[in-house]
Design an enzyme around this catalytic site. Structure first.
Site, PDB file in Angstrom:
ATOM      1  N   CYS A  85     -11.097  16.207   0.706  1.00 58.26           N
ATOM      2  CA  CYS A  85      -9.791  15.951   1.313  1.00 58.26           C
ATOM      3  C   CYS A  85      -9.801  16.684   2.652  1.00 58.26           C
ATOM      4  CB  CYS A  85      -8.708  16.485   0.381  1.00 58.26           C
ATOM      5  SG  CYS A  85      -7.055  16.293   1.034  1.00 58.26           S
TER       6      CYS A  85
ATOM      7  N   CYS B 238       6.676  18.708   2.161  1.00 60.87           N
ATOM      8  CA  CYS B 238       5.257  18.948   2.479  1.00 60.87           C
ATOM      9  C   CYS B 238       5.071  20.267   3.218  1.00 60.87           C
ATOM     10  CB  CYS B 238       4.744  17.787   3.332  1.00 60.87           C
ATOM     11  SG  CYS B 238       3.112  18.072   4.023  1.00 60.87           S
TER      12      CYS B 238
ATOM     13  N   GLY C 267      -2.009  16.958   8.424  1.00 64.37           N
ATOM     14  CA  GLY C 267      -1.834  16.048   9.552  1.00 64.37           C
ATOM     15  C   GLY C 267      -1.654  14.594   9.186  1.00 64.37           C
ATOM     16  N   GLU C 268      -1.211  13.834  10.179  1.00 62.34           N
ATOM     17  CA  GLU C 268      -0.993  12.396  10.019  1.00 62.34           C
ATOM     18  C   GLU C 268      -2.133  11.674  10.764  1.00 62.34           C
ATOM     19  OE1 GLU C 268       0.652  10.012   8.473  1.00 62.34           O
ATOM     20  OE2 GLU C 268      -0.264   8.595   9.842  1.00 62.34           O
TER      21      GLU C 268
ATOM     22  N   SER D 192      -4.720   7.908   4.666  1.00 56.67           N
ATOM     23  CA  SER D 192      -3.354   7.974   4.151  1.00 56.67           C
ATOM     24  C   SER D 192      -2.388   8.144   5.315  1.00 56.67           C
ATOM     25  CB  SER D 192      -3.236   9.160   3.185  1.00 56.67           C
ATOM     26  OG  SER D 192      -1.936   9.252   2.673  1.00 56.67           O
TER      27      SER D 192
ATOM     28  N   SER E 101       2.252   6.495   2.258  1.00 56.19           N
ATOM     29  CA  SER E 101       3.099   7.449   1.531  1.00 56.19           C
ATOM     30  C   SER E 101       4.534   6.949   1.592  1.00 56.19           C
ATOM     31  CB  SER E 101       2.980   8.830   2.175  1.00 56.19           C
ATOM     32  OG  SER E 101       1.631   9.248   2.122  1.00 56.19           O
ATOM     33  N   LEU E 102       4.946   6.258   0.544  1.00 58.29           N
ATOM     34  CA  LEU E 102       6.262   5.620   0.557  1.00 58.29           C
ATOM     35  C   LEU E 102       7.335   6.598   0.040  1.00 58.29           C
ATOM     36  CD1 LEU E 102       7.445   2.906   1.383  1.00 58.29           C
ATOM     37  CD2 LEU E 102       7.084   2.095  -0.955  1.00 58.29           C
ATOM     38  N   HIS E 103       7.169   7.069  -1.174  1.00 64.70           N
ATOM     39  CA  HIS E 103       8.021   8.113  -1.786  1.00 64.70           C
ATOM     40  C   HIS E 103       9.480   7.747  -2.026  1.00 64.70           C
ATOM     41  CE1 HIS E 103       4.575  10.659  -1.390  1.00 64.70           C
ATOM     42  NE2 HIS E 103       4.678  10.801  -0.092  1.00 64.70           N
TER      43      HIS E 103
ATOM     44  N   ASN F 126       4.202  18.633  -5.960  1.00 61.15           N
ATOM     45  CA  ASN F 126       3.613  19.959  -5.931  1.00 61.15           C
ATOM     46  C   ASN F 126       4.646  20.856  -5.230  1.00 61.15           C
ATOM     47  OD1 ASN F 126       1.686  21.931  -6.079  1.00 61.15           O
ATOM     48  ND2 ASN F 126       0.232  20.924  -4.721  1.00 61.15           N
TER      49      ASN F 126
HETATM   50  N1  SAH Z   1       0.075  12.489   6.647  1.00 64.98           N
HETATM   51  C1  SAH Z   1      -0.525  11.620   5.713  1.00 64.98           C
HETATM   52  C2  SAH Z   1      -1.714  12.238   5.008  1.00 64.98           C
HETATM   53  C3  SAH Z   1      -1.632  13.697   4.633  1.00 64.98           C
HETATM   54  S1  SAH Z   1      -0.502  14.071   3.340  1.00 64.98           S
HETATM   55  C4  SAH Z   1       0.494  11.115   4.717  1.00 64.98           C
HETATM   56  O1  SAH Z   1       1.606  11.631   4.700  1.00 64.98           O
HETATM   57  O2  SAH Z   1       0.186  10.163   4.017  1.00 64.98           O
HETATM   58  C5  SAH Z   1      -1.356  13.438   1.900  1.00 64.98           C
HETATM   59  C6  SAH Z   1      -0.454  13.054   0.764  1.00 64.98           C
HETATM   60  O3  SAH Z   1       0.111  14.212   0.147  1.00 64.98           O
HETATM   61  C7  SAH Z   1       0.729  12.171   1.163  1.00 64.98           C
HETATM   62  O4  SAH Z   1       0.889  11.116   0.260  1.00 64.98           O
HETATM   63  C8  SAH Z   1       1.867  13.133   1.082  1.00 64.98           C
HETATM   64  O5  SAH Z   1       3.100  12.482   0.951  1.00 64.98           O
HETATM   65  C9  SAH Z   1       1.477  13.960  -0.108  1.00 64.98           C
HETATM   66  N2  SAH Z   1       2.175  15.236  -0.245  1.00 64.98           N
HETATM   67  C10 SAH Z   1       2.517  16.107   0.716  1.00 64.98           C
HETATM   68  N3  SAH Z   1       3.146  17.176   0.195  1.00 64.98           N
HETATM   69  C11 SAH Z   1       3.205  16.969  -1.134  1.00 64.98           C
HETATM   70  C12 SAH Z   1       3.747  17.713  -2.229  1.00 64.98           C
HETATM   71  N4  SAH Z   1       4.334  18.873  -2.018  1.00 64.98           N
HETATM   72  N5  SAH Z   1       3.630  17.196  -3.475  1.00 64.98           N
HETATM   73  C13 SAH Z   1       3.020  15.999  -3.678  1.00 64.98           C
HETATM   74  N6  SAH Z   1       2.489  15.258  -2.684  1.00 64.98           N
HETATM   75  C14 SAH Z   1       2.589  15.731  -1.429  1.00 64.98           C
HETATM   76 FE1  SF4 Z   2       2.903  16.131   5.351  1.00 66.79          FE
HETATM   77 FE2  SF4 Z   2       1.813  13.689   5.661  1.00 66.79          FE
HETATM   78 FE3  SF4 Z   2       4.450  14.071   6.048  1.00 66.79          FE
HETATM   79 FE4  SF4 Z   2       2.692  15.071   7.774  1.00 66.79          FE
HETATM   80  S1  SF4 Z   2       3.081  12.933   7.373  1.00 66.79           S
HETATM   81  S2  SF4 Z   2       4.493  16.106   6.981  1.00 66.79           S
HETATM   82  S3  SF4 Z   2       1.018  15.672   6.414  1.00 66.79           S
HETATM   83  S4  SF4 Z   2       3.322  14.330   4.133  1.00 66.79           S
END
Ligand code: SAH
Ligand code: SF4
Length: 361
Positions: free
Chosen positions: A116, A130, A173-174, A205, A228-230, A304
């Site tokens: 990762c 995050c 990062g994104e 991602s 990352s929809l959520h 998490n």
């Molecule tokens: N920025 C990108 C990739 C890095 S984050 C993105 O957001 O997709 C990687 C993944 O971890 C994403 O799906 C993000 O939503 C998830 N993530 C970040 N913080 C988290 C947390 N505290 N618990 C569960 N997933 C988390």
């Molecule tokens: Fe975290 Fe990905 Fe959101 Fe950036 S885009 S803040 S790395 S979950």
């Protein structure tokens, strides 16, 4: 009194992983060496995983001496590493020469060796749950800094005859906010004459940057995409992911439909289940409606917990109920257990702890 900052006369060492093969050739011929030396160095980097110039024994000593001062294979320094209690997950924190931190995680699972990796120091997207989002954005990583994270672990795994099998761009990062450098790194990691990992083994991602997803679709890239929809309503997603206000769900789904039409590749959706927040039957139904009939899969990951956010992970019962509701819409999903939770293996969490410890001392 002299208040001038201390500067070195030495130019900064070139991170060799930043160079394309053509740039490597120009670099080596620029040192007065014949072209074929570039190929030798390239093979040391990507086929032998050399950790130092000294290992490049088929280069003449004089060239090795020149390279020792001009280049680096270690564009960052190890600060700390942690292993999970089951020994299967290892997380490292590196510091870059400018003082920024990045994290890389190795996860072993059966025959898989998944890395990762980070694409930025910090992140500008500010997702509330995050740890990286909570710290803010520092800078983009260069392609070479992204590639070097992979080579660091490739080298380590090779010591026991093992190798990297999968990479996820899910560290700090994104990735699509640093499009050029990230995709240059991905190209280097997949190129047959470089690291040569199958394109389908690298997952990108994204939080959902609409123009970048369209560009990615236009480029017909082979590397799988995860979004990352959520949340399945703007009201809910706005609360968790600030960028949703710029590109709301309808626009994001349009871009995803465009991607699916262009590439015919299955897309993955990431969903961190937060107790009482986005784990309701209503959200599951909305998600089911949104994804019904799409070539996709959903990864359900209990949240998490992080220092800067009060949310907690959903209980097993709620996760099961959510998944069952999705199945009613014919949407497939997998519940992922976040491995390495005991070593802060969620992105950004290790850096957080270290910076807090340092500020105490
Ligand atoms: N920025 C990108 C990739 C890095 S984050 C993105 O957001 O997709 C990687 C993944 O971890 C994403 O799906 C993000 O939503 C998830 N993530 C970040 N913080 C988290 C947390 N505290 N618990 C569960 N997933 C988390
Ligand atoms: Fe975290 Fe990905 Fe959101 Fe950036 S885009 S803040 S790395 S979950």
């Amino acid at each position: 009194m002299n208040n001038k900052p201390v500067t070195s006369n030495q130019p900064p060492a070139t991170n060799l992983y930043n160079l394309s093969f053509d740039e490597m050739t120009a670099f080596i011929t620029g040192l007065g060496e014949p072209k074929f030396r570039a190929k030798q160095v390239w093979e040391w980097l990507y086929q032998q995983y050399a950790g130092s110039v000294a290992e490049m024994t088929n280069l003449p000593k004089a060239l090795r001496e020149k390279l020792e001062t001009a280049v680096t294979l270690h564009p960052f320094t190890l600060v700390t590493e942690q292993r999970s209690s089951d020994g299967q997950t290892k997380k490292v924190l590196f510091t870059l020469p400018d003082g920024n931190y990045i994290e890389t995680v190795l996860m072993k699972y059966e025959k898989r060796r998944t890395l990762c990796i980070s694409t930025q120091a910090g992140c500008a997207m500010g997702c509330v749950f995050c740890a990286t989002g909570q710290m803010g954005f520092f800078r983009n990583l260069t392609a070479g800094e992204i590639v070097a994270q992979v080579l660091y672990f490739a080298r380590e795994l090779a010591e026991t005859g093992d190798h990297v099998t999968n990479i996820v761009l899910m560290g700090m990062g994104e990735p699509l906010h640093n499009y050029e450098e990230t995709l240059t790194a991905v190209d280097r990691l997949t190129a047959p004459d470089a690291f040569n990992l199958g394109a389908r083994k690298i997952t990108i991602s994204t939080v959902g940057l609409v123009p970048a997803i369209r560009r990615y679709a236009d480029e017909q890239r082979q590397t799988p995409l995860a979004v990352s929809l959520h949340a399945a309503s703007d009201e809910e997603r706005d609360k968790l992911i600030p960028i949703n206000k710029r590109w709301p769900i309808a626009e994001l789904m349009d871009a995803i439909h465009y991607y699916l039409e262009k590439t015919k590749r299955r897309i993955t959706f990431e969903w961190a289940l937060i107790n009482g927040e986005n784990d309701t039957v209503e959200q599951a139904q909305k998600l089911g409606e949104l994804l019904q009939g799409l070539l996709c899969h959903v990864n359900l990951i209990p949240l998490n917990p992080t220092a800067g956010y009060g949310g907690t992970p959903s209980s097993r019962e709620r996760v099961d109920a959510f998944q069952a509701e999705l199945a009613n819409y014919g949407v497939s999903s997998t519940v992922r257990v976040r491995r390495g939770i005991d070593i802060q293996a969620g992105c950004g969490q290790l850096r957080d702890r270290i910076v807090k410890e340092q500020s105490k001392s």
